[in-house]
Design an enzyme around this catalytic site. Structure first.
Site, mmCIF file in Angstrom:
data_model
loop_
_atom_site.group_PDB
_atom_site.id
_atom_site.type_symbol
_atom_site.label_atom_id
_atom_site.label_comp_id
_atom_site.label_asym_id
_atom_site.label_seq_id
_atom_site.Cartn_x
_atom_site.Cartn_y
_atom_site.Cartn_z
ATOM 1 N N HIS A 244 35.359 38.705 25.597
ATOM 2 C CA HIS A 244 33.787 39.022 26.450
ATOM 3 C C HIS A 244 32.686 39.588 26.155
ATOM 4 C CE1 HIS A 244 36.635 35.901 29.168
ATOM 5 N NE2 HIS A 244 37.452 37.781 29.242
HETATM 6 O O1 RIB Z 1 35.047 38.195 33.543
HETATM 7 C C1 RIB Z 1 35.346 39.130 32.273
HETATM 8 C C2 RIB Z 1 34.621 40.618 32.332
HETATM 9 O O2 RIB Z 1 35.315 41.041 33.352
HETATM 10 C C3 RIB Z 1 34.548 41.054 31.743
HETATM 11 O O3 RIB Z 1 33.573 42.267 31.546
HETATM 12 C C4 RIB Z 1 35.544 42.983 31.455
HETATM 13 O O4 RIB Z 1 36.138 43.863 31.298
HETATM 14 C C5 RIB Z 1 35.738 42.703 32.917
HETATM 15 O O5 RIB Z 1 34.833 44.007 33.348
#
Ligand code: RIB
Ligand code: CA
Length: 324
Positions: A244
């Protein structure tokens, strides 16, 4: 660094994919990281800050780290240890060494205010954790909304959630803070799950990182932990795990990696099951009569193979930065 394309503050909750985002930014010469600010998110502030310090120390990054918000503005929740481990940055094998590197004096909120104030229109704030720090910046200094160049963030979704059917973790962890940011008037560039679920760190990518240093490979071991927890939840047959946070940095490096749409967006708060949902208005409109305020640039499509190649190159670079 002479004349970088982007001067950024990375506000984060390391976090495995946060580490990949930090390494991608450190590797690419178009990005100058002015500061890393930490926030309570994937784990406690102590853990996310310790993880950020271990990352900059282990990979020899000359980037100051500032401690941020200890807890969300209002929401209280259990840390997602199942995904990131109790430390927030667990490994299947080799671990990042502990470090005596200390966070800078002063709060992350004050550091963001100082850096933006001194460089009006120059600083991109990359937010890859809950938005608590940024909401506090905007509450203390609303005038900075016109001085922040843009906020590029991983959070929310124009479709599915992850922590709940409606909400993505970063927004859900502090939806009140996210609503402040969404309504701030700052230029927003959003990488939600509808895009980041396209950007996988594939099994062959981790294998390439491991092959770069077949002996003790902390980068491969940490990313294997992250992918392994995803496979446990999503199925062992999956070709890779969504990465992500690095989408934000990859976009700054090469905007052509993503197809974007400028849309109205807001954040749901309150006590219903939709708490933390990002309400992105995808309804088709006749441009001649569309009076909506389109406050968010939303990533809709990703060039997954080119994204994976870029991130893998940075992770391979990082394996060579670790002293033996
Ligand atoms: O949903 C994904 C996010 O949540 C990313 O930033 C991961 O590091 C968690 O913090
Ligand atoms: Ca994160």
């Amino acid at each position: 660094m002479s004349n970088p394309s982007h001067r950024v503050i990375i506000d984060c909750d390391p976090g495995h994919d946060d580490m990949a985002a930090i390494l991608l930014a450190a590797w690419h010469d178009s990005i100058q990281v002015e500061a890393i600010t930490t926030v309570c998110g994937n784990a406690s502030l102590d853990n996310t800050t310790n993880n950020a310090l271990r990352i900059v120390a282990a990979f020899g990054l000359d980037i100051p780290v500032y401690r941020g918000a200890v807890q969300p503005l209002l929401h209280r929740y259990e840390f997602p240890a199942a995904f990131h481990g109790p430390s927030g940055l667990d490994s299947v094998g080799v671990d990042l060494p502990q470090t005596d590197r200390q966070a800078e004096k002063g709060h992350a909120v004050d550091a963001i205010i100082r850096i933006v104030d001194a460089n009006p229109g120059e600083i991109t704030v990359v937010v890859i954790g809950p938005m608590t720090n940024l909401a506090l910046v905007l509450a203390l200094r609303p005038d900075l909304a016109t001085k922040i160049k843009q906020i590029v963030f991983m959070g929310g979704s124009a479709g599915e959630g992850n922590v709940t059917p409606a909400a993505e973790f970063n927004i859900w962890a502090d939806a009140e803070a996210a609503r402040i940011v969404f309504r701030s008037g700052v230029k927003l560039v959003m990488f939600g799950l509808n895009a980041t679920h396209q950007t996988l760190l594939r099994r062959q990518d981790v294998a390439a990182v491991r092959a770069a240093r077949p002996d003790a490979n902390v980068v491969a071991d940490i990313m294997d932990f992250y992918c392994g927890t995803y496979y446990r939840f999503a199925g062992a047959d999956k070709p890779g795990a969504p990465l992500h946070d690095p989408c934000t940095i990859a976009y700054l490096i090469d905007p052509s990696l993503f197809a974007m749409a400028q849309l109205p967006g807001d954040v749901i708060v309150g006590d219903a099951e939709t708490y933390g949902q990002t309400l992105i208005d995808l309804r088709p409109q006749d441009p001649a009569h569309d009076q909506r305020v389109k406050n968010v640039g939303v990533a809709m499509q990703a060039d997954a193979p080119r994204f994976a190649a870029l991130v893998t190159e940075a992770l391979i670079w990082a394996t060579g930065r670790i002293s033996a």
